[in-house]
Design a protein around this motif. Structure first.
Motif, PDB file in Angstrom:
ATOM      1  N   TRP A 116       2.851  -0.744   4.295  1.00  9.04           N
ATOM      2  CA  TRP A 116       2.376   0.580   3.919  1.00  9.04           C
ATOM      3  C   TRP A 116       3.592   1.490   3.771  1.00  9.04           C
ATOM      4  O   TRP A 116       4.383   1.651   4.718  1.00  9.04           O
ATOM      5  N   MET A 117       3.769   2.090   2.603  1.00  9.41           N
ATOM      6  CA  MET A 117       4.898   2.975   2.340  1.00  9.41           C
ATOM      7  C   MET A 117       4.418   4.414   2.283  1.00  9.41           C
ATOM      8  O   MET A 117       3.539   4.743   1.469  1.00  9.41           O
ATOM      9  N   VAL A 153      -4.897   6.187   1.878  1.00 11.85           N
ATOM     10  CA  VAL A 153      -4.165   4.928   1.755  1.00 11.85           C
ATOM     11  C   VAL A 153      -4.751   4.140   0.599  1.00 11.85           C
ATOM     12  O   VAL A 153      -5.967   3.928   0.537  1.00 11.85           O
ATOM     13  N   GLY A 154      -3.885   3.711  -0.324  1.00 15.13           N
ATOM     14  CA  GLY A 154      -4.355   2.951  -1.477  1.00 15.13           C
ATOM     15  C   GLY A 154      -3.452   1.787  -1.790  1.00 15.13           C
ATOM     16  O   GLY A 154      -2.243   1.832  -1.521  1.00 15.13           O
ATOM     17  N   PRO A 155      -3.991   0.700  -2.351  1.00 12.57           N
ATOM     18  CA  PRO A 155      -3.186  -0.479  -2.663  1.00 12.57           C
ATOM     19  C   PRO A 155      -2.331  -0.279  -3.909  1.00 12.57           C
ATOM     20  O   PRO A 155      -2.661   0.512  -4.792  1.00 12.57           O
ATOM     21  N   VAL A 156      -1.229  -1.000  -3.961  1.00 14.63           N
ATOM     22  CA  VAL A 156      -0.419  -1.086  -5.170  1.00 14.63           C
ATOM     23  C   VAL A 156      -0.909  -2.335  -5.904  1.00 14.63           C
ATOM     24  O   VAL A 156      -0.587  -3.462  -5.508  1.00 14.63           O
ATOM     25  N   ASN A 164       0.836  -1.182   0.000  1.00 15.56           N
ATOM     26  CA  ASN A 164       0.000   0.000   0.000  1.00 15.56           C
ATOM     27  C   ASN A 164       0.879   1.244   0.000  1.00 15.56           C
ATOM     28  O   ASN A 164       2.031   1.206   0.446  1.00 15.56           O
ATOM     29  N   VAL A 165       0.316   2.350  -0.486  1.00 15.07           N
ATOM     30  CA  VAL A 165       0.989   3.647  -0.456  1.00 15.07           C
ATOM     31  C   VAL A 165       0.126   4.627   0.316  1.00 15.07           C
ATOM     32  O   VAL A 165      -1.093   4.681   0.136  1.00 15.07           O
TER      33      VAL A 165
END
Length: 512
Positions: A193-194, A104-107, A97-98
């Motif tokens: 989470w990045m 917050v959103g998934p890659v 995730n970013v």
């Protein structure tokens, strides 16, 4: 609307528009997930399809991530992220995730981000396969080039390097029952989470969710690349089960053979190892303890008691190409890794034991060395534990050790073939620049069943070292335990060198 309220609204709108700004998300959010997960029955992660698990190492390595697909590439950010493909030993999927100004959103997985060695393999990759982890890049060498410096992939493993180094040993989130007959558990990071860094940022933050049969955990990594890589780690652990041997801040490495062991038949290289020793600093006694690594004939687990742990690590002190002669592996460029606790016993440190596990290996492809801190108090089901520490990867000097260091250890049979001669060369610290006729005194002692026959010290001008020579013996079938150091004016001027040698090494014939 008042002027102050208008200014506040404008400020929030500005933050939302700024790509490097992270919305409210932090360690507590991950800890909530870990706490809830600990109350549920452990679910083993779904493995990758067999055709990917069965890929050979070379075939797996031929799957390449396209660098132009790196996260934050378009922004020319100093930090960029490359995804790790599933396959071979990297079987489990990890949700990435970013965190940015939008939330917050998934890659999402996209197999077109990779180059595959054949169209046949590419066709078989499921559209929802997922990633195994990620690699971070940063311009360590200057210019526009992005150098890989940190990798999170496989169970709870991570590997990091400083500038100009090649990947070697690994850190881990936690170790559970390592080296015990009952078998080791391997908890794994299942989600990351990045925080999206700003374009010119020199540090970034990553969060990780850990899950395993006996515990869950929430981790925050504050990452600072450079000449040395430094990561400040904060963790909250939640225990499903009692754990007999909990390993905090574990380090994993490889030692096949070195200057202190026999060279395996058919090997032409002088040495083969990622690390050559364990260093421990006890703040209560002030002692720095150095233990050269060995490749034992049977599993060895040694415990080193500390009353106030200030640091421990696996180091690669051999830094010359001539000491390895391996132009491909470049073991002379492998990093050392040093763990520094932050906080007292209430934060999970204080008194305990540094545990060194050495596993026999017949190849350099096996990581056979593990070191970690075992707290004095065991952990029980339903309990929680908070940890705070730093992990630094780089040259051996990252320890900031002030005294003389053992730079070489040699072991050989003495003339009567019933004793062993140990040679330890010390250098640095207070030994630097002193006269060859200085009153440096040797100190040596043996453990239970080990007899020290003689010991002395001399200055070796050719290599500018102070050489401690010891003659020791032990009863047939018994292991040898030895300690040595140098003193001047009644005070230690070197670290304490210690050594364990088990039967079956061949140094004293077949029985020894």
């Amino acid at each position: 609307m008042t002027g102050s309220r208008l200014a506040l609204v404008c400020f929030h709108l500005m933050l939302l528009a700024y790509p490097g700004y992270a919305m409210a998300f932090g360690l507590d959010d991950v800890a909530d997930k870990a706490r809830a997960l600990a109350g549920e029955k452990y679910q083993k992660p779904e493995a990758a399809p067999d055709f990917l698990k069965n890929l050979s190492y070379s075939d797996y390595q031929s799957i390449r991530f396209k660098s132009e697909q790196s996260l934050w590439r378009a922004d020319e950010s100093r930090f960029q992220a490359m995804m790790v493909p599933r396959g071979n030993v990297y079987s489990n999927a990890v949700q990435l995730n970013v965190i940015n100004g939008k939330g917050v959103g998934p890659v999402e997985f996209d197999k077109s981000r990779f180059e595959y060695p054949s169209q046949e393999l590419a066709k078989r990759i499921p559209a929802d396969l997922g990633y195994a982890g990620f690699r971070l890049t940063y311009p360590l060498s200057g210019g526009e080039a992005r150098n890989q410096f940190l990798v999170f992939a496989g169970a709870s493993y991570f590997r990091g390097v400083g500038a100009g180094q090649t990947f070697g040993l690994s850190g881990r989130g936690i170790a559970v029952d390592t080296g015990l007959p009952s078998g080791e558990e391997f908890p794994a990071f299942t989600e990351f989470w990045m925080e999206r860094p700003s374009t010119d940022s020199k540090s970034m933050v990553v969060y990780g969710l850990l899950d395993g049969p006996s515990l869950t955990g929430a981790y925050r990594f504050d990452i600072h690349p450079g000449k040395s890589l430094k990561m400040d780690v904060t963790a909250k652990l939640f225990f499903r089960n009692d754990i007999e041997l909990l390993g905090q801040a574990p380090l994993t490495s490889m030692f096949y053979y070195g200057e202190n062991t026999l060279r395996p038949t058919g090997e032409w290289r002088p040495q083969v190892h990622d690390s050559d020793g364990l260093l421990i600093h006890d703040g209560k006694s002030g002692e720095w303890l150095w233990r050269p690594l060995v490749n034992p004939t049977q599993l060895e687990r040694n415990y080193y008691h500390v009353e106030d742990l200030k640091g421990f690590g696996l180091l690669q002190r051999d830094r010359q190409f001539a000491e390895f002669q391996d132009n491909e592996a470049r073991y002379d460029r492998r990093p050392s890794m040093w763990v520094t606790p932050r906080g007292g016993e209430g934060a999970g440190w204080g008194e305990g034991e540094v545990v060194l596990v050495e596993i026999p290996t017949r190849a350099e492809t096996n990581d056979n060395i593990v070191a970690f801190f075992k707290p004095r108090r065991s952990v029980k089901s339903g309990e929680t534990l908070e940890l705070s520490y730093s992990v630094t990867a780089g040259e051996p000097g990252i320890t900031e050790q002030p005294n003389g260091r053992a730079v070489r250890t040699f072991v050989g049979a003495a003339s009567d073939d019933s004793t062993l001669r140990f040679i330890v060369d010390f250098k640095g610290g207070e030994l630097t620049g002193i006269k060859p006729d200085a009153t440096v005194v040797s100190q040596a002692s043996g453990g239970d069943g080990t007899e020290v026959i003689e010991h002395f010290v001399e200055y070796v001008e050719a290599s500018d070292v102070w050489r401690l020579s010891m003659l020791a013996k032990t009863a047939p079938g018994k292991r040898l335990a030895l300690r040595g150091a140098l003193k001047m004016d009644g005070k230690p001027v070197t670290e304490t060198w210690t050594y364990i040698l088990t039967p079956g090494t061949g140094l004293l014939g077949k029985s020894q």
